[in-house]
Design a protein around this motif. Structure first.
Motif, PDB file in Angstrom:
ATOM      1  N   ASP A   1     -37.017  12.366  46.348  1.00 19.86           N
ATOM      2  CA  ASP A   1     -35.666  12.879  46.553  1.00 19.86           C
ATOM      3  C   ASP A   1     -35.590  14.029  47.549  1.00 19.86           C
ATOM      4  N   SER A   2     -36.540  14.976  47.474  1.00 19.86           N
ATOM      5  CA  SER A   2     -36.441  16.134  48.360  1.00 19.86           C
ATOM      6  C   SER A   2     -36.623  15.754  49.826  1.00 19.86           C
ATOM      7  N   PHE A   3     -37.327  14.659  50.092  1.00 15.83           N
ATOM      8  CA  PHE A   3     -37.515  14.225  51.480  1.00 15.83           C
ATOM      9  C   PHE A   3     -36.188  13.827  52.114  1.00 15.83           C
ATOM     10  N   VAL A   4     -35.305  13.234  51.310  1.00 15.53           N
ATOM     11  CA  VAL A   4     -34.034  12.735  51.855  1.00 15.53           C
ATOM     12  C   VAL A   4     -32.875  13.689  51.610  1.00 15.53           C
ATOM     13  N   SER A   5     -33.161  14.869  51.058  1.00 13.23           N
ATOM     14  CA  SER A   5     -32.100  15.856  50.859  1.00 13.23           C
ATOM     15  C   SER A   5     -31.601  16.357  52.210  1.00 13.23           C
ATOM     16  N   GLU A   6     -30.461  17.024  52.214  1.00 17.48           N
ATOM     17  CA  GLU A   6     -29.883  17.495  53.471  1.00 17.48           C
ATOM     18  C   GLU A   6     -30.763  18.524  54.169  1.00 17.48           C
ATOM     19  N   TRP A   7     -31.625  19.205  53.387  1.00 15.05           N
ATOM     20  CA  TRP A   7     -32.518  20.201  53.985  1.00 15.05           C
ATOM     21  C   TRP A   7     -33.929  19.652  54.199  1.00 15.05           C
ATOM     22  N   GLY A   8     -34.167  18.407  53.810  1.00 14.73           N
ATOM     23  CA  GLY A   8     -35.474  17.786  53.978  1.00 14.73           C
ATOM     24  C   GLY A   8     -35.604  17.091  55.326  1.00 14.73           C
ATOM     25  N   PRO A   9     -36.746  16.466  55.576  1.00 12.43           N
ATOM     26  CA  PRO A   9     -36.978  15.809  56.877  1.00 12.43           C
ATOM     27  C   PRO A   9     -36.133  14.552  57.096  1.00 12.43           C
ATOM     28  N   GLY A  10     -35.720  13.895  55.999  1.00 12.22           N
ATOM     29  CA  GLY A  10     -35.099  12.582  56.093  1.00 12.22           C
ATOM     30  C   GLY A  10     -33.998  12.427  57.127  1.00 12.22           C
ATOM     31  N   PRO A  11     -32.948  13.251  57.086  1.00 15.79           N
ATOM     32  CA  PRO A  11     -31.847  13.085  58.046  1.00 15.79           C
ATOM     33  C   PRO A  11     -32.294  13.160  59.500  1.00 15.79           C
ATOM     34  N   ALA A  12     -33.156  14.129  59.830  1.00 17.20           N
ATOM     35  CA  ALA A  12     -33.614  14.277  61.214  1.00 17.20           C
ATOM     36  C   ALA A  12     -34.533  13.127  61.607  1.00 17.20           C
ATOM     37  N   VAL A  13     -35.385  12.674  60.678  1.00 14.84           N
ATOM     38  CA  VAL A  13     -36.271  11.544  60.955  1.00 14.84           C
ATOM     39  C   VAL A  13     -35.455  10.279  61.195  1.00 14.84           C
ATOM     40  N   GLU A  14     -34.460  10.060  60.363  1.00 10.99           N
ATOM     41  CA  GLU A  14     -33.609   8.879  60.511  1.00 10.99           C
ATOM     42  C   GLU A  14     -32.926   8.862  61.877  1.00 10.99           C
ATOM     43  N   LYS A  15     -32.374   9.985  62.273  1.00  8.38           N
ATOM     44  CA  LYS A  15     -31.684  10.065  63.561  1.00  8.38           C
ATOM     45  C   LYS A  15     -32.643   9.823  64.724  1.00  8.38           C
ATOM     46  N   ALA A  16     -33.805  10.428  64.667  1.00  4.61           N
ATOM     47  CA  ALA A  16     -34.773  10.311  65.765  1.00  4.61           C
ATOM     48  C   ALA A  16     -35.328   8.899  65.876  1.00  4.61           C
ATOM     49  N   PHE A  17     -35.646   8.275  64.748  1.00  3.13           N
ATOM     50  CA  PHE A  17     -36.229   6.930  64.802  1.00  3.13           C
ATOM     51  C   PHE A  17     -35.184   5.895  65.210  1.00  3.13           C
ATOM     52  N   GLU A  18     -33.985   6.006  64.691  1.00  7.61           N
ATOM     53  CA  GLU A  18     -32.935   5.048  65.053  1.00  7.61           C
ATOM     54  C   GLU A  18     -32.595   5.115  66.534  1.00  7.61           C
ATOM     55  N   ALA A  19     -32.819   6.268  67.157  1.00  4.96           N
ATOM     56  CA  ALA A  19     -32.542   6.413  68.584  1.00  4.96           C
ATOM     57  C   ALA A  19     -33.477   5.576  69.440  1.00  4.96           C
TER      58      ALA A  19
ATOM     59  N   CYS B   1     -35.391   2.722  67.905  1.00  2.06           N
ATOM     60  CA  CYS B   1     -35.786   1.456  67.272  1.00  2.06           C
ATOM     61  C   CYS B   1     -34.714   0.377  67.303  1.00  2.06           C
ATOM     62  N   ALA B   2     -33.468   0.746  67.645  1.00 11.45           N
ATOM     63  CA  ALA B   2     -32.353  -0.216  67.582  1.00 11.45           C
ATOM     64  C   ALA B   2     -32.300  -0.874  66.205  1.00 11.45           C
ATOM     65  N   CYS B   3     -32.426  -0.040  65.174  1.00  7.66           N
ATOM     66  CA  CYS B   3     -32.459  -0.545  63.808  1.00  7.66           C
ATOM     67  C   CYS B   3     -31.656   0.385  62.910  1.00  7.66           C
ATOM     68  N   ASP B   4     -31.545  -0.016  61.663  1.00 11.09           N
ATOM     69  CA  ASP B   4     -30.893   0.799  60.649  1.00 11.09           C
ATOM     70  C   ASP B   4     -31.967   1.257  59.674  1.00 11.09           C
ATOM     71  N   LEU B   5     -32.336   2.538  59.735  1.00 12.37           N
ATOM     72  CA  LEU B   5     -33.350   3.092  58.842  1.00 12.37           C
ATOM     73  C   LEU B   5     -32.659   3.587  57.580  1.00 12.37           C
ATOM     74  N   GLN B   6     -33.070   3.073  56.451  1.00 13.93           N
ATOM     75  CA  GLN B   6     -32.456   3.439  55.182  1.00 13.93           C
ATOM     76  C   GLN B   6     -33.506   4.024  54.247  1.00 13.93           C
ATOM     77  N   PHE B   7     -33.362   5.315  53.935  1.00 10.47           N
ATOM     78  CA  PHE B   7     -34.221   5.962  52.949  1.00 10.47           C
ATOM     79  C   PHE B   7     -33.620   5.771  51.563  1.00 10.47           C
ATOM     80  N   VAL B   8     -34.466   5.491  50.602  1.00 10.32           N
ATOM     81  CA  VAL B   8     -34.045   5.366  49.212  1.00 10.32           C
ATOM     82  C   VAL B   8     -34.811   6.398  48.399  1.00 10.32           C
ATOM     83  N   GLY B   9     -34.119   7.396  47.873  1.00  7.21           N
ATOM     84  CA  GLY B   9     -34.754   8.397  47.037  1.00  7.21           C
ATOM     85  C   GLY B   9     -35.085   7.810  45.670  1.00  7.21           C
ATOM     86  N   ALA B  10     -36.317   7.986  45.236  1.00 12.71           N
ATOM     87  CA  ALA B  10     -36.760   7.372  43.973  1.00 12.71           C
ATOM     88  C   ALA B  10     -37.393   8.410  43.067  1.00 12.71           C
ATOM     89  N   GLY B  11     -36.682   9.535  42.872  1.00 14.57           N
ATOM     90  CA  GLY B  11     -37.230  10.578  42.027  1.00 14.57           C
ATOM     91  C   GLY B  11     -38.280  11.386  42.752  1.00 14.57           C
TER      92      GLY B  11
END
Length: 325
Positions: A29-47, A49-59
């Protein structure tokens, strides 16, 4: 004609969306929180990969493997990100992970030889306290003190599991006695790291199980030097966090592309100030100012991955027995 053009445009847009490949990553969960790496990683990789990166927090981290075992071949995950070396042997034994062919200039305290998992960060477990508060020098001093601590459940949390391995690696057969001594210091056992750290910040405990790098967050992000990690003279247990590709993924090339991106500078440069850990590959600009103030363990403790299952089971039994008294 206007309506025909509109209908054609809608069809084209719908088709484009439908053809966009989706990469699903299970993580904590903390990886995908607003202060975690998830949002920035998603934006950078999607730029790229021409894909939709979806993180799923699992506790928390240890819960990832439990969820994956329940789902088995039916899992929707393409990648699992957030296991560590305490769990990699058990994860490999499920047969759900594919071998990974990827090399990188890792900046780890040990040689990396695992063929199924790619490391993305590492650090040392520690108890975080107020900087002006005297801390215990080891677990025995902690057990003999009146200090109140918050820890995480090792059945759902990798820091909680890391604490079990830390005590076992440092004390061996004495571990049950250490836990017996610590039992009355423990205020509560939380499911995950975020809950435990929040209780500490709210003043519910004197110390919280976290990382030697946690004070860097307060220093860099908040300009607050009031937190420090207690240095233990028996050493600190190391955590290396990893990601692996699911063998049954329907996006194998995209999964490989993400793992390669994960050890690139674009990803690794985010780790120190979003996940607040040491990067697995040193960024070209090095570590941020403030990391030089962190304690450096006098000894690194780590149970080899191929021995972790047996040690984990024994340590879990000892912990449960001590806390049930």
């Amino acid at each position: 004609m206007k309506y025909l053009a509109l209908a054609t445009g809608l069809f084209a847009a719908t088709t484009a969306v439908a053809e966009t490949p989706v990469l699903t990553i299970y993580t904590y969960d903390s990886f995908v929180s607003e202060w975690g790496p998830g949002p920035a990683v998603e934006k950078a990789f999607e730029a790229e990969c021409a894909c939709d990166l979806q993180f799923v927090g699992a506790g928390d981290g240890a819960a990832l493997l439990g969820r994956l075992k329940l789902e088995g071949d039916r899992t929707e995950a393409d990648i699992v990100l957030g296991l560590d070396t305490t769990l990699t042997a058990a994860a490999t034994a499920t047969g759900l992970f594919a071998p990974v062919e990827l090399t990188a200039a890792y900046d780890l305290p040990m040689a990396w030889e695992d063929t199924h998992f790619v490391p993305y960060d590492w650090g040392y477990f520690a108890f975080v306290k107020k900087a002006d508060q005297a801390g215990p020098a080891n677990f025995k001093e902690l057990a003999d003190s009146d200090l109140k601590i918050v820890i995480q459940d090792p059945r759902s949390s990798t820091p909680g599991l890391g604490l079990l391995m830390w005590v076992k690696a440092a004390y061996g057969d004495e571990a049950p006695a250490i836990w017996a001594g610590l039992a009355d210091n423990i205020v509560t056992v939380t499911k995950g790291w975020s809950e435990a750290y929040g209780l500490f910040l709210e003043g519910e405990a004197d110390m919280v199980l976290s990382y030697t790098t946690s004070p860097a967050y307060h220093l860099i992000a908040e300009e607050d030097a009031s937190k420090a990690a207690a240095a233990f003279d028996e050493g600190h247990y190391m955590q290396i966090e990893v990601a692996g590709k699911i063998a049954g993924t329907d996006q194998p090339e995209l999964a490989d592309k993400f793992l390669a991106f994960m050890v690139s500078d674009a990803f690794q440069s985010l780790i120190p100030t979003t996940n607040w850990m040491y990067p697995a590959v040193m960024p070209k600009d090095g570590l941020p100012k403030g990391f030089e103030t962190l304690i450096q363990p006098v000894k690194s403790l780590l149970v080899p991955a191929d021995m972790a299952d047996a040690v984990r089971e024994q340590a879990m039994t000892e912990w449960l027995s001590a806390l049930s008294q």
